[in-house]
Design a protein around this motif. Sequence first.
Motif, mmCIF file in Angstrom:
data_model
loop_
_atom_site.group_PDB
_atom_site.id
_atom_site.type_symbol
_atom_site.label_atom_id
_atom_site.label_comp_id
_atom_site.label_asym_id
_atom_site.label_seq_id
_atom_site.Cartn_x
_atom_site.Cartn_y
_atom_site.Cartn_z
ATOM 1 N N UNK A 186 0.785 -1.220 0.000
ATOM 2 C CA UNK A 186 0.000 0.000 0.000
ATOM 3 C C UNK A 186 0.820 1.274 0.000
ATOM 4 N N UNK A 187 2.096 1.184 0.410
ATOM 5 C CA UNK A 187 2.904 2.397 0.570
ATOM 6 C C UNK A 187 4.244 2.348 -0.159
ATOM 7 N N UNK A 188 4.886 1.185 -0.196
ATOM 8 C CA UNK A 188 6.159 1.104 -0.919
ATOM 9 C C UNK A 188 5.932 1.304 -2.414
ATOM 10 N N UNK A 189 4.766 0.910 -2.885
ATOM 11 C CA UNK A 189 4.381 1.056 -4.290
ATOM 12 C C UNK A 189 2.989 1.673 -4.330
ATOM 13 N N UNK A 190 2.579 2.111 -5.516
ATOM 14 C CA UNK A 190 1.235 2.676 -5.661
ATOM 15 C C UNK A 190 0.255 1.564 -6.018
ATOM 16 N N UNK A 191 -0.756 1.314 -5.166
ATOM 17 C CA UNK A 191 -1.759 0.312 -5.507
ATOM 18 C C UNK A 191 -2.448 0.685 -6.826
ATOM 19 N N UNK A 192 -2.867 -0.331 -7.589
ATOM 20 C CA UNK A 192 -2.940 -1.761 -7.248
ATOM 21 C C UNK A 192 -1.716 -2.572 -7.658
ATOM 22 N N UNK A 193 -0.574 -1.922 -7.879
ATOM 23 C CA UNK A 193 0.613 -2.648 -8.319
ATOM 24 C C UNK A 193 0.979 -3.740 -7.317
ATOM 25 N N UNK A 194 1.281 -4.916 -7.837
ATOM 26 C CA UNK A 194 1.826 -6.018 -7.031
ATOM 27 C C UNK A 194 3.022 -6.584 -7.781
ATOM 28 N N UNK A 195 4.131 -6.690 -7.095
ATOM 29 C CA UNK A 195 5.339 -7.181 -7.736
ATOM 30 C C UNK A 195 5.280 -8.695 -7.872
ATOM 31 N N UNK A 196 5.756 -9.254 -8.998
ATOM 32 C CA UNK A 196 5.726 -10.725 -9.158
ATOM 33 C C UNK A 196 6.562 -11.465 -8.115
ATOM 34 N N UNK A 197 7.554 -10.792 -7.537
ATOM 35 C CA UNK A 197 8.365 -11.402 -6.479
ATOM 36 C C UNK A 197 7.903 -10.937 -5.103
ATOM 37 N N UNK A 198 6.596 -10.776 -4.927
ATOM 38 C CA UNK A 198 6.064 -10.219 -3.673
ATOM 39 C C UNK A 198 6.537 -10.988 -2.442
ATOM 40 N N UNK A 199 6.532 -12.313 -2.507
ATOM 41 C CA UNK A 199 6.914 -13.079 -1.321
ATOM 42 C C UNK A 199 8.381 -12.869 -0.968
ATOM 43 N N UNK A 200 9.245 -12.784 -1.971
ATOM 44 C CA UNK A 200 10.663 -12.537 -1.716
ATOM 45 C C UNK A 200 10.871 -11.131 -1.150
ATOM 46 N N UNK A 201 10.134 -10.166 -1.665
ATOM 47 C CA UNK A 201 10.246 -8.809 -1.130
ATOM 48 C C UNK A 201 9.721 -8.743 0.300
ATOM 49 N N UNK A 202 8.648 -9.474 0.574
ATOM 50 C CA UNK A 202 8.139 -9.509 1.947
ATOM 51 C C UNK A 202 9.161 -10.165 2.876
ATOM 52 N N UNK A 203 9.818 -11.231 2.418
ATOM 53 C CA UNK A 203 10.915 -11.818 3.202
ATOM 54 C C UNK A 203 11.926 -10.740 3.580
ATOM 55 N N UNK A 204 12.242 -9.899 2.613
ATOM 56 C CA UNK A 204 13.224 -8.842 2.827
ATOM 57 C C UNK A 204 12.752 -7.852 3.888
ATOM 58 N N UNK A 205 11.498 -7.436 3.805
ATOM 59 C CA UNK A 205 10.946 -6.524 4.812
ATOM 60 C C UNK A 205 11.014 -7.163 6.195
ATOM 61 N N UNK A 206 10.656 -8.436 6.263
ATOM 62 C CA UNK A 206 10.611 -9.134 7.550
ATOM 63 C C UNK A 206 11.999 -9.462 8.097
ATOM 64 N N UNK A 207 13.031 -9.278 7.282
ATOM 65 C CA UNK A 207 14.402 -9.461 7.758
ATOM 66 C C UNK A 207 14.937 -8.223 8.477
ATOM 67 N N UNK A 208 14.081 -7.201 8.639
ATOM 68 C CA UNK A 208 14.461 -6.036 9.435
ATOM 69 C C UNK A 208 14.687 -6.466 10.882
ATOM 70 N N UNK A 209 15.793 -6.037 11.474
ATOM 71 C CA UNK A 209 16.127 -6.412 12.848
ATOM 72 C C UNK A 209 15.496 -5.413 13.812
ATOM 73 N N UNK A 210 14.516 -5.865 14.568
ATOM 74 C CA UNK A 210 13.738 -4.998 15.447
ATOM 75 C C UNK A 210 14.387 -4.929 16.826
#
Length: 351
Positions: A186-210
């Motif tokens: 919703x924010x990294x890109x302008x909806x309704x765009x969905x990247x074909x590698x969405x799951x890999x990109x989400x992995x990347x976001x979730x690899x943020x060290x909190x």
Amino acid sequence: MADTSRKVEIRDIPTQRLRVRARLVGEDGFPVIFVHGNCSSSAFFESLMKTLPEGFRGIAPDMRGYGHTEEKTINATRGMRDFADDLLALMDTLSLKRAVFVAHSAGAGMVMQLSIDHPERVAGLVVEAPLSPYGFGGTKDADGTPCWADFAGSGGGTANPDFVQRLKNKDRSTESQTSPRNVMNGCYVKPPFRHPDEEKLLDSVLDTHVSDELYPGNFTKSPNWPGVAPGTTGMNNAMAPAWYNTSSFAELKNGPDLLWIRGADDAIVSDTSLFDFGFLGKLGAVPGWPGDAQYPPQPMVSQMRKVMERYAANGGRYREVVLQDTGHSPHLEKTKEFHDLLVPFLQEHAR
């Protein structure tokens, strides 16, 4: 488009400062260093790196606090200098005298700092949706004037706590507006765009060290609206104007040519950012907003443009390109257009 068959290798590179996980394309050619932004990693550049023309060597590190690079505290009182020094150490380890940099969002702040400290190492600079030279939050005009003396409304305390907790829990759901997947789409890109590698990109976001030392960082309470001011460690504090200011980029002599690419509909870095307390207060989303005179929306794009205009007046060269119907990540959303802007810049500055 260029040949998309170039292989991306993933390697750990020990430097004098920390062990860096990096994505690499090619062993020879002029180096191009890709620098990611907040809550992401080098994975965000993998598809672009595959299109890098022959004759160029691609290097995309996971910056400290992200991906699989060694965890070390971000000293926010240095602004972005921890990151800039990490990049310099990586260049030294790889025996790279100069490189062209392609930097996204907060990554642009890292490389602008590197350009100020070591301009001789930067052959050219492509900034995509760049962090304002006056940081994120807490300033009110094109000159970066603080809204409050303690820079309240910026730093580690401004991160949405539900988003932070979901990051920590590695949440892949769509159940909340603040889930990492929904924030990414919703924010990294302008909806309704969905990247074909969405799951890999989400992995990347979730690899943020909190943590308080990495993302989002610690904070202090403030008597000023909205009640939080910057702390001293972590990413969001490193971006806070209390510690970060690269407006002196405008004074560089013989500084790098700069290509600025941004999306017209960026929800994160804009003069009406949905992540800025000034704009959220004006919308009524954060109660107690003190009004436009005290705490207007931060004019992030206007701040960047004014610094760039000063840079040009001092002999520097820059070009601003706005891609229509595009959000915060033009290289993901408009890959061909981004590639067609990038390659001629690389070819001109590979020296």
